[in-house]
Enzyme design. Structure first.
Site, PDB file in Angstrom:
ATOM      1  N   GLU A   1      15.859  64.861  97.392  1.00  0.00           N
ATOM      2  CA  GLU A   1      15.415  64.706  96.017  1.00  0.00           C
ATOM      3  C   GLU A   1      13.897  64.837  96.055  1.00  0.00           C
ATOM      4  OE1 GLU A   1      15.484  61.197  92.641  1.00  0.00           O
ATOM      5  OE2 GLU A   1      16.721  60.987  94.423  1.00  0.00           O
TER       6      GLU A   1
ATOM      7  N   ARG B   1      22.252  55.859 108.510  1.00  0.00           N
ATOM      8  CA  ARG B   1      20.871  56.274 108.349  1.00  0.00           C
ATOM      9  C   ARG B   1      20.010  55.701 109.474  1.00  0.00           C
ATOM     10  NH1 ARG B   1      19.742  56.002 103.200  1.00  0.00           N
ATOM     11  NH2 ARG B   1      17.507  55.759 103.267  1.00  0.00           N
TER      12      ARG B   1
ATOM     13  N   LYS C   1      11.376  55.951 100.135  1.00  0.00           N
ATOM     14  CA  LYS C   1      10.316  56.724  99.496  1.00  0.00           C
ATOM     15  C   LYS C   1       9.601  55.900  98.433  1.00  0.00           C
ATOM     16  CE  LYS C   1      13.066  60.294  98.986  1.00  0.00           C
ATOM     17  NZ  LYS C   1      13.674  61.522  98.461  1.00  0.00           N
TER      18      LYS C   1
HETATM   19  P1  ATP Z   1      14.894  57.185 100.301  1.00  0.00           P
HETATM   20  O1  ATP Z   1      15.801  56.005 100.199  1.00  0.00           O
HETATM   21  O2  ATP Z   1      13.943  57.125 101.446  1.00  0.00           O
HETATM   22  O3  ATP Z   1      14.232  57.532  99.027  1.00  0.00           O
HETATM   23  P2  ATP Z   1      16.886  59.100  99.837  1.00  0.00           P
HETATM   24  O4  ATP Z   1      18.192  58.985 100.508  1.00  0.00           O
HETATM   25  O5  ATP Z   1      16.804  58.737  98.408  1.00  0.00           O
HETATM   26  O6  ATP Z   1      15.824  58.366 100.718  1.00  0.00           O
HETATM   27  P3  ATP Z   1      16.927  61.911  99.587  1.00  0.00           P
HETATM   28  O7  ATP Z   1      15.811  62.826  99.275  1.00  0.00           O
HETATM   29  O8  ATP Z   1      17.975  61.705  98.572  1.00  0.00           O
HETATM   30  O9  ATP Z   1      16.288  60.523  99.969  1.00  0.00           O
HETATM   31  O10 ATP Z   1      17.564  62.270 100.984  1.00  0.00           O
HETATM   32  C1  ATP Z   1      17.880  63.573 101.418  1.00  0.00           C
HETATM   33  C2  ATP Z   1      18.837  63.463 102.554  1.00  0.00           C
HETATM   34  O11 ATP Z   1      18.274  62.741 103.629  1.00  0.00           O
HETATM   35  C3  ATP Z   1      20.094  62.729 102.130  1.00  0.00           C
HETATM   36  O12 ATP Z   1      21.205  63.426 102.631  1.00  0.00           O
HETATM   37  C4  ATP Z   1      19.945  61.380 102.756  1.00  0.00           C
HETATM   38  O13 ATP Z   1      21.199  60.834 103.035  1.00  0.00           O
HETATM   39  C5  ATP Z   1      19.126  61.693 104.012  1.00  0.00           C
HETATM   40  N1  ATP Z   1      18.353  60.518 104.434  1.00  0.00           N
HETATM   41  C6  ATP Z   1      17.497  59.791 103.689  1.00  0.00           C
HETATM   42  N2  ATP Z   1      17.010  58.745 104.395  1.00  0.00           N
HETATM   43  C7  ATP Z   1      17.579  58.816 105.623  1.00  0.00           C
HETATM   44  C8  ATP Z   1      17.495  58.025 106.814  1.00  0.00           C
HETATM   45  N3  ATP Z   1      16.715  56.943 106.889  1.00  0.00           N
HETATM   46  N4  ATP Z   1      18.219  58.402 107.886  1.00  0.00           N
HETATM   47  C9  ATP Z   1      18.991  59.496 107.834  1.00  0.00           C
HETATM   48  N5  ATP Z   1      19.120  60.285 106.749  1.00  0.00           N
HETATM   49  C10 ATP Z   1      18.433  59.958 105.650  1.00  0.00           C
HETATM   50 MG    MG Z   2      18.028  59.643  96.919  1.00  0.00          MG
END
Ligand code: ATP
Ligand code: MG
Length: 569
Positions: A37, A262, A272
């Site tokens: 995202e 994760r 983020k």
């Molecule tokens: P955040 O909680 O840090 O904002 P998010 O999951 O909202 O992270 P996205 O941009 O939606 O961030 O994530 C893109 C991809 O990266 C998704 O498939 C998500 O599952 C993966 N991802 C995000 N954080 C992690 C993590 N700590 N370990 C492994 N994969 C991750």
């Molecule tokens: Mg997300």
């Protein structure tokens, strides 16, 4: 702390894919996607997902898409989109011509929504967001049906089209999937799939004032792109029934969602939202501050893509969450740079030394190999002269036993040069502080001369008239607590010593024109990288990537000893 061993990384996802290949489930195809995202910069957790998605595609000769999950309109997205593309490429992955935006599929998603309405599987609901939450029930109590649940198809279609046409204000109506208000899974209790938001979108402008929800948009995007294995983190496990429901009800191509744990790292935060707070509230210098766990921060700190990929390989892929020790990440960059990085001399806290029996106008060009473990790096010439600088910590006036560095009357070797002996100490008259040492050198002891005698200590140094002044930045963990997320306010445990700037360091002259991004080992101090932003030719600025001491290697040795003691082998 626990860490999946690398055997695990021949991982359970690959087992699933192997089975699917055997049963020819997707006609032998393997197609993944990385779906960020664009609401912030990528972090090391995303690197795990990137390595898994792109790495899996690579392993099976398949494809991996980059898809921006931009279903939520927001202003600053363009900067984030660009940084994300840059970071994925920097890690060494390529999406070829498969760059997608969920927003490219908005029209198709809308048509599918009408299809659901026509099939009696979706309805327009006029409850307020609070009422929807209240009607949803809890884990122990079933939900209640919305009074709008049984609207006719015609009425639903009419209202949904008018939602699209902009007739209704934000929050006044939503489109909901008609599933089961008594489901044990809250996500299945008639989830919202469209909401009204009169907001500009970074790609579709003001074309839309209704936007699909993630749980509806994601399976459709996967389906349209022909993804086979939709790999996501475990918090989506409870959403999988909805993922499947959307695709089954629409009767369209159905990829398989697979969840993995994760990455969590100690002494840092990874959301983020929290990283954005650190940037916006000025706790760090930006998303690329070398203390940040972002890819751009790690890059600026001096991490290599190879080290980060190695780290992601070593942590493996598992179903259950664990916290990985940041020492493992540091271990990976040491391993990568051990043979690659030239080893040079830098004095971080200088103390002047005058070698009294060395002629005033003489300069010798001494030879020093750049990496004794990798002769291919060759050697360089280092000027030596009567006045040099050594590290302040390498001198002690009243040393304890086993201090093999310099003290009054003692001898040390200067790396690549001579043995010197300290004969006198000069102090500041007012403060009494030692400001200069007077030494003598032994001309018979030049490094490389056959039969030269040996002493216990070897110090690094630079020639005073040739040295280059530099700023050096030393880092510690950004947080003092292992798990900042446990604190009431994670910012309360920010480490006040996370950045130390040393502004009068002296480097050997060859480093004057270091390229930004160039990495070295500063002998006895660690691995350093010329800062990508602030380092200039003639005025170098270096970041310490890691000190030399490898606490991960120590942890592993201790583990091994424990195991050996336990099994008596
Ligand atoms: P955040 O909680 O840090 O904002 P998010 O999951 O909202 O992270 P996205 O941009 O939606 O961030 O994530 C893109 C991809 O990266 C998704 O498939 C998500 O599952 C993966 N991802 C995000 N954080 C992690 C993590 N700590 N370990 C492994 N994969 C991750
Ligand atoms: Mg997300």
């Amino acid at each position: 702390m626990s860490i999946a061993s690398s055997e695990l990384s021949a991982n359970f996802i690959h087992n699933i894919i192997n089975q699917d290949l055997e049963t020819n489930k997707y006609g032998g195809r393997v197609h993944t996607r990385f779906p960020p995202e664009p609401n912030g910069y990528l972090h090391i957790g995303h690197a795990k997902s990137i390595c898994l998605n792109f790495g899996t595609a690579e392993k099976y000769g398949g494809l991996c898409n980059l898809r921006f999950d931009d279903t939520n309109p927001a202003k600053e997205e363009v900067e984030y989109v660009q940084s994300i593309m840059r970071d994925v490429r920097w890690l060494g992955f390529d999406w070829g011509d498969r760059l997608y935006y969920a927003s490219d599929f908005f029209e198709q998603m809308y048509e599918y929504a009408e299809q659901l309405i026509k099939a009696g599987k979706a309805y327009v609901c006029d409850l307020s967001p609070e009422e929807i939450r209240e009607y949803r029930g809890t884990l122990t109590e079933p939900g209640r049906e919305s009074p709008y649940r049984n609207r006719s198809v015609e009425e639903n279609l009419d209202l949904f089209r008018r939602m699209r046409a902009g007739e209704f204000p934000d929050g006044s109506r939503v489109l909901r999937a008609k599933i089961d208000m008594a489901s044990g899974n809250l996500n299945m209790r008639d989830p919202v799939i469209y909401r009204i938001m009169h907001a500009e979108h970074h790609r579709t402008g003001d074309r839309w004032c209704i936007y699909p929800m993630y749980d509806y948009a994601h399976p459709i995007s996967d389906s349209i792109e022909g993804v086979t294995h939709s790999i996501c983190t475990c918090e989506f496990e409870d959403h999988r029934p909805l993922y499947d429901w959307v695709l089954d009800e629409l009767g369209i191509y159905h990829p398989q969602q697979i969840e993995f744990a994760r990455l969590n790292l100690n002494y840092t935060v990874m959301s983020k939202r929290k990283l954005r707070q650190l940037v916006e509230q000025g706790y760090v210098g930006g998303w690329d501050d070398p203390r940040m766990p972002t890819i751009s921060g790690l890059r600026r700190r001096g991490y290599t893509p190879e080290a980060i990929r190695d780290f992601c390989e070593r942590i493996g892929v598992a179903k259950c969450e664990s916290v990985v020790d940041i020492a493992l990440l540091e271990h990976c960059i040491r391993e990568d740079l051990n043979l690659k990085a030239p080893r040079v001399m830098a004095v971080l806290r200088p103390l002047k030394v005058v070698i009294e029996n060395y002629p005033e106008d003489r300069v010798e060009e001494l030879e020093g190999e750049l990496n004794p473990e990798n002769p291919a790096l060759g050697s360089r010439r280092i000027p030596f002269s009567r006045e040099i600088y050594i590290e302040r910590d390498d001198f002690m006036e009243n040393p304890p036993k086993k201090f093999f560095r310099l003290s009054p009357g003692s001898e040390v070797r200067l790396k690549h040069a001579y043995i010197i002996k300290c004969v006198r100490v000069i102090r500041d008259e007012k403060t009494g502080e030692v400001i200069e040492l007077r030494c003598t050198f032994d001309p018979e002891t030049r490094s490389g001369l056959p039969g030269a005698r040996k002493v216990k200590g070897t110090l690094h140094w630079v020639s005073a008239q040739h040295a280059v002044k530099a700023e050096v930045r030393l880092y510690e963990n950004l947080f003092t607590k292992e798990n900042p997320d446990e604190e009431e306010d994670f910012k309360s445990c920010i480490n006040p010593d996370s950045l130390k700037v040393l502004d009068s360091c002296l480097l050997e002259p060859g480093l004057a024109d270091a390229e930004p991004g160039a990495r070295y080992q500063f002998i006895r101090h660690g691995y350093f990288c010329a800062d990508l932003v602030d380092s200039k030719k003639g005025a170098p600025v270096f970041n310490r990537i890691v000190p030399l001491k490898d606490s991960w290697a120590k942890i592993m040795r201790a583990e091994q000893e424990k195991r050996q003691a336990a099994y008596g082998s």
